[in-house]
Design a protein around this motif. Structure first.
Motif, mmCIF file in Angstrom:
data_model
loop_
_atom_site.group_PDB
_atom_site.id
_atom_site.type_symbol
_atom_site.label_atom_id
_atom_site.label_comp_id
_atom_site.label_asym_id
_atom_site.label_seq_id
_atom_site.Cartn_x
_atom_site.Cartn_y
_atom_site.Cartn_z
ATOM 1 N N GLU A 195 0.820 -1.211 0.000
ATOM 2 C CA GLU A 195 0.000 0.000 0.000
ATOM 3 C C GLU A 195 0.855 1.263 0.000
ATOM 4 N N LEU A 196 2.005 1.200 0.612
ATOM 5 C CA LEU A 196 2.874 2.382 0.701
ATOM 6 C C LEU A 196 3.621 2.676 -0.595
ATOM 7 N N ARG A 197 3.752 1.699 -1.466
ATOM 8 C CA ARG A 197 4.357 1.855 -2.796
ATOM 9 C C ARG A 197 5.725 2.555 -2.732
ATOM 10 N N PRO A 198 6.670 1.994 -1.985
ATOM 11 C CA PRO A 198 7.966 2.677 -1.842
ATOM 12 C C PRO A 198 8.786 2.678 -3.132
ATOM 13 N N CYS A 229 19.357 -6.315 14.547
ATOM 14 C CA CYS A 229 19.101 -4.877 14.444
ATOM 15 C C CYS A 229 17.889 -4.509 13.606
ATOM 16 N N ALA A 230 17.575 -5.274 12.570
ATOM 17 C CA ALA A 230 16.490 -4.907 11.662
ATOM 18 C C ALA A 230 16.237 -6.065 10.709
ATOM 19 N N PRO A 231 15.077 -6.074 10.044
ATOM 20 C CA PRO A 231 14.832 -7.114 9.040
ATOM 21 C C PRO A 231 15.935 -7.142 7.991
ATOM 22 N N SER A 232 16.392 -8.340 7.667
ATOM 23 C CA SER A 232 17.464 -8.460 6.677
ATOM 24 C C SER A 232 17.453 -9.863 6.131
ATOM 25 N N GLY A 233 17.139 -10.140 4.975
ATOM 26 C CA GLY A 233 17.173 -11.512 4.517
ATOM 27 C C GLY A 233 15.855 -11.956 3.946
ATOM 28 N N SER A 234 15.506 -13.209 4.212
ATOM 29 C CA SER A 234 14.384 -13.831 3.513
ATOM 30 C C SER A 234 13.070 -13.117 3.721
ATOM 31 N N GLU A 235 12.807 -12.649 4.944
ATOM 32 C CA GLU A 235 11.510 -12.017 5.195
ATOM 33 C C GLU A 235 11.347 -10.725 4.399
ATOM 34 N N LEU A 236 12.428 -9.961 4.268
ATOM 35 C CA LEU A 236 12.341 -8.723 3.500
ATOM 36 C C LEU A 236 12.406 -9.006 2.000
ATOM 37 N N THR A 237 13.262 -9.935 1.599
ATOM 38 C CA THR A 237 13.367 -10.288 0.178
ATOM 39 C C THR A 237 12.026 -10.759 -0.367
ATOM 40 N N ARG A 238 11.338 -11.585 0.408
ATOM 41 C CA ARG A 238 10.027 -12.084 -0.012
ATOM 42 C C ARG A 238 9.027 -10.934 -0.148
ATOM 43 N N ALA A 239 9.046 -10.014 0.806
ATOM 44 C CA ALA A 239 8.113 -8.892 0.773
ATOM 45 C C ALA A 239 8.379 -7.997 -0.436
ATOM 46 N N VAL A 240 9.640 -7.765 -0.752
ATOM 47 C CA VAL A 240 9.987 -6.903 -1.884
ATOM 48 C C VAL A 240 9.587 -7.558 -3.204
ATOM 49 N N ARG A 241 9.784 -8.853 -3.308
ATOM 50 C CA ARG A 241 9.425 -9.557 -4.541
ATOM 51 C C ARG A 241 7.919 -9.488 -4.814
ATOM 52 N N ALA A 242 7.134 -9.336 -3.760
ATOM 53 C CA ALA A 242 5.685 -9.302 -3.922
ATOM 54 C C ALA A 242 5.163 -7.928 -4.326
ATOM 55 N N LEU A 243 6.033 -6.921 -4.346
ATOM 56 C CA LEU A 243 5.588 -5.577 -4.708
ATOM 57 C C LEU A 243 5.338 -5.480 -6.210
ATOM 58 N N PRO A 244 4.354 -4.667 -6.620
ATOM 59 C CA PRO A 244 4.050 -4.559 -8.054
ATOM 60 C C PRO A 244 5.180 -3.934 -8.865
ATOM 61 N N THR A 245 5.933 -3.020 -8.239
ATOM 62 C CA THR A 245 7.120 -2.451 -8.890
ATOM 63 C C THR A 245 8.301 -2.593 -7.942
ATOM 64 N N ARG A 246 9.469 -2.839 -8.505
ATOM 65 C CA ARG A 246 10.654 -3.106 -7.680
ATOM 66 C C ARG A 246 11.289 -1.795 -7.218
ATOM 67 N N PRO A 247 11.329 -1.544 -5.898
ATOM 68 C CA PRO A 247 11.989 -0.326 -5.403
ATOM 69 C C PRO A 247 13.499 -0.503 -5.378
ATOM 70 N N ASP A 248 14.207 0.608 -5.215
ATOM 71 C CA ASP A 248 15.643 0.543 -4.961
ATOM 72 C C ASP A 248 15.845 0.062 -3.528
ATOM 73 N N LEU A 249 16.576 -1.030 -3.363
ATOM 74 C CA LEU A 249 16.842 -1.590 -2.043
ATOM 75 C C LEU A 249 18.253 -1.189 -1.639
ATOM 76 N N ILE A 250 18.354 -0.357 -0.606
ATOM 77 C CA ILE A 250 19.636 0.186 -0.161
ATOM 78 C C ILE A 250 20.048 -0.519 1.122
ATOM 79 N N TRP A 251 21.179 -1.226 1.064
ATOM 80 C CA TRP A 251 21.683 -1.947 2.228
ATOM 81 C C TRP A 251 22.708 -1.080 2.953
#
Length: 306
Positions: free
Chosen positions: A82-85, A97-119
């Motif tokens: 919904e936030l469409r980052p 310290c923060a989400p990092s890995g499979s849980e975030l990767t899965r969430a990003v893959r489900a987005l309609p458009t791929r955001p820039d992921l800054i590590w």
């Protein structure tokens, strides 16, 4: 303007320090500074309920969870969609310290458009500066990032100059107290810039579990208590229970503000250390007081315990 979601408190602080607070549309449950970000939608939550638990129990549950291959965080995937980052800030330095890995990767893959992921995963103060530059370039604030980096460098140089002629104070910096963990990553570098020396510190490397015998053998003049994830009030409470070393002051610090989050306040953290270690050479230049001297319990009387 980019729509920014930050899963990392340090990332949130960087965005705000660059003047882009209005571009943040979501944050992690731990992002609380500056205070105005607390009104943003929360896109992550802890997978474990740790409220009210002692440090030893927290350490056990976290190690158990990670040992089973589990994550310490859950991502609200529906809210994230919904936030469409356009930009997502996270880290892969520390699983705690923060989400990092499979849980975030899965969430990003489900987005309609791929955001820039800054590590953002710095190991040193210069790494923190590079993170600031990376975020600035990603959100169109490169000039602001360069100015912020210059300011951080100038403040740290001013501290080094102020304490240059002073004898170095031997310290032990505790990133956890039960069990004790030494300082790692950027913190030993901050201590050195402030006129201190931590024999147990691991500059540019992970913090490690140590023993109280290690602490005593380091012969510290000051034991700095700044447990990761804790503010000043909680640090004071935990510092009251640490084993005492003969002749060493015990000082509790606001870890969340200055040491656990590698962001724009790193320079203020160096100023804080300089004042605690060399108050006669570096007066504290800010109105707030993020440290506290912690006297020993009456029964200890300042003596080293067995």
């Amino acid at each position: 303007m980019p729509r920014i979601v930050s899963f990392l408190p340090a990332g949130t602080e960087i965005v705000c320090a660059l003047g882009a607070a209005g571009e943040l549309v979501g944050r992690s449950h731990e992002c609380d500074y500056p205070p105005e970000v607390q009104s943003l939608p929360v896109v992550s939550r802890p997978a474990l309920r740790l409220e009210g638990l002692g440090q030893a129990e927290v350490d056990r549950l976290v190690a158990e969870r990670l040992g089973q291959g589990g994550s310490l965080y859950e991502v609200d995937e529906r809210l994230l969609r919904e936030l469409r980052p356009d930009v997502i800030l996270t880290q892969d330095l520390c699983q705690v310290c923060a989400p990092s890995g499979s849980e975030l990767t899965r969430a990003v893959r489900a987005l309609p458009t791929r955001p820039d992921l800054i590590w953002l995963s710095p190991q040193t103060v210069s790494g923190i500066e590079e993170n600031i530059r990376t975020v600035g370039e990603a959100i169109g604030r490169a000039a602001e990032a360069d100015a912020l980096i210059r300011s951080i460098r100038d403040r740290i140089v001013a501290v080094r100059s102020a304490v240059a002629a002073a004898p170095r104070r031997r310290v032990v910096f505790l990133e956890w107290t039960d069990p004790p963990f030494c300082a790692g990553h950027w913190v030993p570098e901050m201590i050195y810039a402030a006129g201190g020396l931590d024999p147990l510190g691991r500059a540019g490397k992970d913090s490690l579990r140590i023993t109280w015998e290690d602490v005593e053998a380091a012969m510290p003049e000051v034991i700095l208590v700044a447990p990761c994830g804790y503010g000043l009030e909680a640090s004071v409470e935990l510092a009251g229970a640490v084993r005492r070393v003969r002749g060493a002051r015990v000082v509790a610090l606001d870890a969340n503000a200055y040491f656990a989050r590698p962001g724009p306040r790193v320079a203020e953290g160096v100023e804080l250390l300089a004042h605690v270690l060399h108050p006669e050479r570096f007066p504290w230049p800010h109105p707030h007081r993020p440290w506290a001297e912690v006297p020993p319990p009456p029964e200890q009387g300042g003596r080293a315990s067995s």
